[in-house]
Design a protein around this motif. Structure first.
Motif, short mmCIF file in Angstrom:
data_model
loop_
_atom_site.label_atom_id
_atom_site.label_comp_id
_atom_site.label_asym_id
_atom_site.label_seq_id
_atom_site.Cartn_x
_atom_site.Cartn_y
_atom_site.Cartn_z
N ALA A 1 2.78 -1.64 2.44
CA ALA A 1 1.98 -2.63 1.70
C ALA A 1 0.50 -2.53 2.06
CB ALA A 1 2.51 -4.04 2.00
N LEU A 2 0.21 -2.34 3.35
CA LEU A 2 -1.18 -2.18 3.78
C LEU A 2 -1.80 -0.91 3.19
CD1 LEU A 2 -0.92 -3.18 7.56
CD2 LEU A 2 -2.00 -4.51 5.73
N ALA A 3 -1.02 0.19 3.21
CA ALA A 3 -1.53 1.46 2.69
C ALA A 3 -1.80 1.38 1.20
CB ALA A 3 -0.54 2.58 3.00
N ALA A 4 -0.92 0.73 0.48
CA ALA A 4 -1.13 0.58 -0.97
C ALA A 4 -2.38 -0.24 -1.25
CB ALA A 4 0.10 -0.09 -1.59
N ALA A 5 -2.62 -1.29 -0.44
CA ALA A 5 -3.81 -2.11 -0.63
C ALA A 5 -5.08 -1.33 -0.29
CB ALA A 5 -3.72 -3.36 0.24
N ALA A 6 -4.99 -0.42 0.70
CA ALA A 6 -6.16 0.35 1.10
C ALA A 6 -6.36 1.60 0.25
CB ALA A 6 -6.03 0.76 2.57
N GLY A 7 -5.47 1.85 -0.70
CA GLY A 7 -5.54 3.08 -1.50
C GLY A 7 -6.85 3.23 -2.25
N LYS A 8 -7.38 2.12 -2.79
CA LYS A 8 -8.62 2.20 -3.56
C LYS A 8 -9.79 2.64 -2.68
CE LYS A 8 -7.30 -1.25 -7.04
NZ LYS A 8 -7.65 -2.55 -7.67
N LEU B 1 -9.26 14.40 13.07
CA LEU B 1 -9.47 13.19 13.86
C LEU B 1 -8.45 12.12 13.52
CD1 LEU B 1 -13.37 12.93 13.87
CD2 LEU B 1 -11.87 13.54 15.75
N ILE B 2 -8.28 11.86 12.23
CA ILE B 2 -7.32 10.83 11.85
C ILE B 2 -5.90 11.28 12.20
CG2 ILE B 2 -6.30 9.60 9.89
CD1 ILE B 2 -8.96 9.27 8.69
N GLY B 3 -5.63 12.59 12.08
CA GLY B 3 -4.33 13.09 12.52
C GLY B 3 -4.11 12.86 14.00
N ALA B 4 -5.19 13.08 14.80
CA ALA B 4 -5.07 12.82 16.24
C ALA B 4 -4.84 11.34 16.50
CB ALA B 4 -6.34 13.29 16.95
N PHE B 5 -5.55 10.48 15.74
CA PHE B 5 -5.33 9.04 15.90
C PHE B 5 -3.90 8.68 15.54
CE2 PHE B 5 -10.02 8.68 14.46
CZ PHE B 5 -10.43 9.23 15.66
N GLY B 6 -3.40 9.28 14.45
CA GLY B 6 -2.02 9.00 14.05
C GLY B 6 -1.03 9.46 15.11
N ALA C 1 11.18 -2.88 9.04
CA ALA C 1 10.28 -3.99 8.75
C ALA C 1 8.82 -3.55 8.93
CB ALA C 1 10.59 -5.17 9.66
N GLY C 2 8.54 -2.80 10.00
CA GLY C 2 7.19 -2.32 10.22
C GLY C 2 6.74 -1.35 9.14
N ILE C 3 7.65 -0.45 8.72
CA ILE C 3 7.31 0.52 7.66
C ILE C 3 6.99 -0.21 6.36
CG2 ILE C 3 8.26 2.33 6.19
CD1 ILE C 3 9.75 3.40 8.63
N ALA C 4 7.79 -1.22 6.04
CA ALA C 4 7.56 -1.97 4.80
C ALA C 4 6.18 -2.63 4.82
CB ALA C 4 8.66 -3.02 4.62
N ALA C 5 5.84 -3.25 5.95
CA ALA C 5 4.52 -3.87 6.06
C ALA C 5 3.41 -2.82 5.99
CB ALA C 5 4.43 -4.67 7.36
N GLY C 6 3.62 -1.67 6.63
CA GLY C 6 2.62 -0.60 6.61
C GLY C 6 2.42 -0.02 5.23
N GLY D 1 6.99 -4.21 15.61
CA GLY D 1 6.94 -4.09 14.16
C GLY D 1 5.50 -3.96 13.66
N GLY D 2 4.59 -4.74 14.29
CA GLY D 2 3.18 -4.62 13.94
C GLY D 2 2.64 -3.24 14.27
N GLU D 3 3.04 -2.69 15.42
CA GLU D 3 2.62 -1.34 15.79
C GLU D 3 3.09 -0.33 14.75
OE1 GLU D 3 3.18 0.00 19.82
OE2 GLU D 3 3.45 -2.05 20.50
N VAL D 4 4.34 -0.46 14.34
CA VAL D 4 4.89 0.47 13.34
C VAL D 4 4.12 0.35 12.03
CG1 VAL D 4 6.92 1.07 11.98
CG2 VAL D 4 7.16 0.52 14.40
N ALA D 5 3.75 -0.88 11.65
CA ALA D 5 3.01 -1.08 10.40
C ALA D 5 1.66 -0.40 10.45
CB ALA D 5 2.85 -2.59 10.14
N LEU D 6 0.91 -0.58 11.55
CA LEU D 6 -0.40 0.05 11.67
C LEU D 6 -0.27 1.57 11.74
CD1 LEU D 6 -2.09 -2.37 14.24
CD2 LEU D 6 -2.33 -2.35 11.76
N THR D 7 0.77 2.05 12.43
CA THR D 7 0.99 3.50 12.50
C THR D 7 1.33 4.06 11.12
OG1 THR D 7 1.80 3.26 14.75
CG2 THR D 7 2.34 5.31 13.62
N THR D 8 2.11 3.32 10.35
CA THR D 8 2.43 3.76 8.98
C THR D 8 1.16 3.93 8.16
OG1 THR D 8 4.54 2.58 9.08
CG2 THR D 8 3.71 3.17 6.90
N LEU D 9 0.24 2.96 8.27
CA LEU D 9 -1.03 3.04 7.56
C LEU D 9 -1.81 4.28 7.98
CD1 LEU D 9 -3.23 1.90 5.73
CD2 LEU D 9 -3.94 0.41 7.61
#
Length: 835
Positions: free
Chosen positions: A777-784, A712-717, A770-775, A430-438
């Motif tokens: 939330a992380l993406a929304a926080a990093a939006g700024k 680069l970020i696409g490759a990381f994703g 669950a991982g997508i939901a957490a991701g 789930g943590g992996e999915v969250a980071l991947t979502t971000l």
């Protein structure tokens, strides 16, 4: 040494375990190698570009000084005047040395013909301040830096080798720079390139800055940059306070030219790398996420191995092995995997650095200095230690808590422990999915940005348009201009002598549809600004009027398909004997004539101070054109007929006698360079031609950094998605294995294979959701943090979020399908026969 013996024993045992499970070992090493290799390569770039000091003496105390914001707080490479430099040099007590320079270009006559090269002019004290020593000869003397001083030059090593055959007797020889003979007094080594932000100084030369009459009397003559060296123990904040006082005295001395002057300072290296700093740090963060995902993947693999070896650990515990010894065994195994991943990752990092050096020149500041150094090796070791700890910590804790009794009892299969461990594996996935979502949301936002940039309104048509630069052998240069006396005899105007015949000849070439001249075409990077006043309005009410200025020929609008919004465009009839006219862009009209009819209004471009004695009448308004890139704001723009620039003015030297561009529209995609060179060889053989680019190529360069960041970020994703697939597949395979007996009983009691399939897929979807939901939330926080990189798209872009959610749900379904199908075909009789 029992401890060393135990360590060697653990290492040998770990090697046997890795060889025993080649699939597990390969997958773990590749996961770690990708994470560590990418991080090491990016740290190499950051260390070389941002952290490694510039190759100058006391580089950490080198500051750039120039005009800033309203309170002197916004620092940039900003030009000012010689008189302002002199005041800073004489009054700033925070500086141990102050030098000046002007960025310039010129033409050198060599055995290869006329070459356009970077020719910065520097004060004689610049080289000593930077600790620069010539490879041959000497640097400039004080006498050579005075008005009317000796005409000398210092060559770069590359120019000396390539254009003068590395002649060891070059010192004292005469070379022609801008048609002027200069004695060569030195050769600088290839490692020296100042100013760093100037053109390609690997093949250029330096001239002494000898102030002209205009520089000595006009504070508005802003073609000069200041660099200084802080005294030991002095901060930039203290220097800025001192510069504020100097600025105030300058404003009091000359309120007309310097009413809004606020000098400020910043570290030279920070300004040099400022544009790349946020991008590089953003990529470091993305790579950190990839490394965490890789560690989570390896941790899951080790957890699976722990479950498979539970009988082994139980027996060892029963025979007296302590928890610390078992945990140490797992840490050693993780360390070996990390060491192998480190070796492979180092190779990947070297390949990445080789690829970076193939990027276009100037794509990354100081890009030529990027190389893997000992600091990177140390960083790689630290990353290996970190990954060892992270990837082995959870399995080691589980092993340390091993209870031998349940595993040794045939009737008990340790289901409770396995359930806890499977849930732990699920949380890791789930943590992996969250980071991947971000990562994927960031990639989607950058893709949307790049799409917007490439489909932005440019204000011109790029189809089959090629541009190139031309410099006369007697180029004036930007830093050595002056106003001639009106009654002074002048040479024939270069527009009628050269440019008009060249244009006529190129228009008649086969395959050429049209040709035009412009001194600052879109996306070229050439930028000349000028102040002006509106005729009919008191000058004391017009402080701060400014616009970009370019000279054009009459065919420019036709070549570029530039829309005329009001009035007319410049034509060939706007000759030197016709009424002086200009055309402005929409931004100019909105800023200086809001809600007014500006056609027929006149502006003055300096009058006697610049040699532009006649006012110009506004006859048209064109649509805004992209200047440097679609993301950069459009500024006020003035177009002058190239034949209506007086030869005695400053503008003549800056616009027509230094560098001009030709834009050519062809009927088909044909090479322009050979035909253009042929025309100039016949009509103007001493001109230096360079920078042949189609407008599509120029546009691609303008958003190159955005595309590199996206790739680069696409490759990381993409790496993260592959790791998620592997991790989710592994966890579900474990779960199916744990519940094999339970599934068999369910099937024996009437459950159907589709029902079992649905059960496993449902369990997988819970982990993914669950991982997508957490991701999210992380993406929304990093939006700024991402907002500064975006163009035409909001950080909370609905379509991007929806696309990422759908993609990850599909990926999760694909990863879960094989384990689910295996569960659905389990035979109850086989599982019930198992002990």
């Amino acid at each position: 040494m029992p401890a060393m013996d135990a360590l060697w024993q653990d290492i040998r045992y770990a090697l046997r375990q890795c060889i025993k499970s080649p699939s597990f070992t390969t997958l773990a090493i590749l996961s770690l190698a990708l994470g560590m290799g990418a991080n090491t390569a990016m740290f190499t770039v950051v260390e070389s570009v941002l952290l490694r000091p510039l190759p100058y003496a006391n580089a950490g105390r080198l500051v750039s000084i120039g005009p800033g914001g309203p309170h002197g707080t916004e620092a940039a490479f900003s030009s000012t005047s010689w008189l302002n430099y002199r005041d800073v040099r004489d009054q700033a007590r925070s500086l141990s040395a102050v030098a000046g320079y002007s960025e310039d270009i010129g033409v050198v006559e060599s055995r290869e013909g006329s070459l356009s090269v970077a020719t910065p002019r520097v004060t004689p004290n610049l080289f000593p301040m930077l600790g620069a020593k010539p490879l041959l000869g000497r640097d400039f003397s004080e006498e050579e830096g005075k008005t009317g001083g000796p005409r000398v030059a210092i060559l770069s090593e590359a120019l000396w080798r390539q254009s003068f055959g590395a002649n060891p007797k070059i010192l004292g020889r005469t070379v022609r720079v801008n048609a002027e003979p200069r004695a060569v007094i030195g050769v600088m080594p290839s490692s020296f390139r100042f100013p760093e932000a100037s053109g390609d100084l690997r093949k250029g030369l330096w001239l002494p800055l000898q102030p002209t009459g205009e520089m000595l009397k006009e504070r508005g003559y802003n073609f000069f940059l200041i660099v200084g060296q802080l005294k030991s123990g002095v901060t930039v904040t203290q220097l800025r306070s001192e510069l504020a006082a100097i600025s105030q005295r300058i404003r009091q001395t000359d309120p007309n030219s310097n009413q809004g002057l606020f000098l400020t300072a910043a570290f030279y290296q920070e300004l040099l790398t400022g544009s790349s700093r946020p991008v590089l740090f953003g990529l470091l963060v993305a790579l950190g996420l990839v490394l965490l995902i890789a560690c989570a993947n390896v941790a899951n693999l080790l957890i699976a191995r722990c479950l498979g070896r539970r009988q082994e650990f139980a027996v060892r515990c029963a025979l007296g092995a302590g928890q610390l010894r078992l945990m140490g065994q797992l840490l050693v195994e993780g360390g070996l995997l990390s060491l192998a991943g480190c070796v492979v990752g180092f190779g990947l990092a070297e390949l990445a650095v080789v690829a970076i050096h193939k990027l276009p020149e100037g794509a990354i500041p100081r890009g030529e200095e990027i190389a893997v150094r000992w600091t990177v090796v140390v960083t790689l070791a630290l990353i290996a230690t970190l990954t060892t700890t992270l990837s082995s910590l959870l399995p080691a804790i589980l092993v340390g808590r091993t209870d031998p009794q349940p595993a040794l009892q045939a009737s008990s299969r340790g289901l409770g422990a396995r359930a806890v461990r499977s849930r732990l594996s699920g949380w890791v996935v789930g943590g992996e999915v969250a980071l991947t979502t971000l990562l994927l949301i960031s990639t989607g936002l950058l893709f949307h940005t790049l799409w917007n940039l490439e489909h932005a309104r440019l204000g011109f048509d790029m189809t089959r348009v090629t541009s190139f630069s031309a410099m006369p052998a007697d180029a004036a240069g930007f830093g050595n201009m002056g106003v001639s006396e009106v009654n002074q005899p002048t040479e024939p105007h270069i527009a009628t002598l050269v440019y008009q015949p060249v244009l006529e000849r190129m228009k008649a070439l086969p395959g050429f549809q049209d040709a035009a001249l412009i001194t600052a075409p879109p996306l070229s990077g050439v930028d000349l600004n000028s102040s002006f006043t509106i005729v009919g309005i008191p000058e004391n009410q017009q402080h701060g009027n400014g616009a970009r200025v370019s000279a054009v020929s009459g065919s420019y609008a036709h070549v570029m398909t530039t829309p005329v919004m009001r009035g007319r465009m410049i034509t060939e009839a706007d000759s030197a004997t016709a009424p002086f006219v200009i055309v402005v862009n929409e931004t100019f009209a909105h800023r200086y004539f809001p809600n007014q009819d500006l056609l027929g209004r006149q502006i003055s471009l300096g009058g006697e101070n610049t040699g532009m004695l006649q006012p110009y009448t506004i006859v048209g308004v064109i649509g805004n054109q992209v200047e440097q890139s679609p993301a950069s704001p459009t500024t006020p723009f003035i177009l002058l007929p190239y034949q209506q620039i007086p030869a005695t003015s400053l503008f003549y030297a800056a616009l027509l006698k230094t560098i001009v561009f030709f834009v050519v529209k062809t009927h088909a995609d044909i090479p322009v360079a050979p035909a253009a060179r042929s025309v100039f060889k016949q009509l103007a053989p001493d001109f230096a031609l360079d920078n042949f680019n189609t407008m599509q190529e120029s546009f691609a360069k303008s958003d190159f950094n955005d595309r590199v960041g996206l790739y680069l970020i696409g490759a990381f994703g993409g790496m993260a998605v592959l790791m998620v697939i592997a991790g989710l597949y592994g966890v579900l395979a474990q779960i199916v294995g744990y519940r094999r007996r339970e599934i068999g009983i369910r099937l024996a009691l009437g459950a159907t294979p589709p029902g079992i399939l649905s059960m496993v897929l449902r369990q997988a979807s819970m982990l993914v959701v669950a991982g997508i939901a957490a991701g999210i939330a992380l993406a929304a926080a990093a939006g700024k943090l991402e907002a500064g990189f975006l163009y035409g798209v909001k950080p909370l872009d609905t379509w991007t979020y929806v696309a990422v959610i759908v993609l990850l749900l599909l990926v999760g379904g694909m990863a879960a399908l094989v384990p689910a199908q295996r569960a659905a075909v389990i035979k109850p009789i086989d599982t019930l026969r198992e002990e």
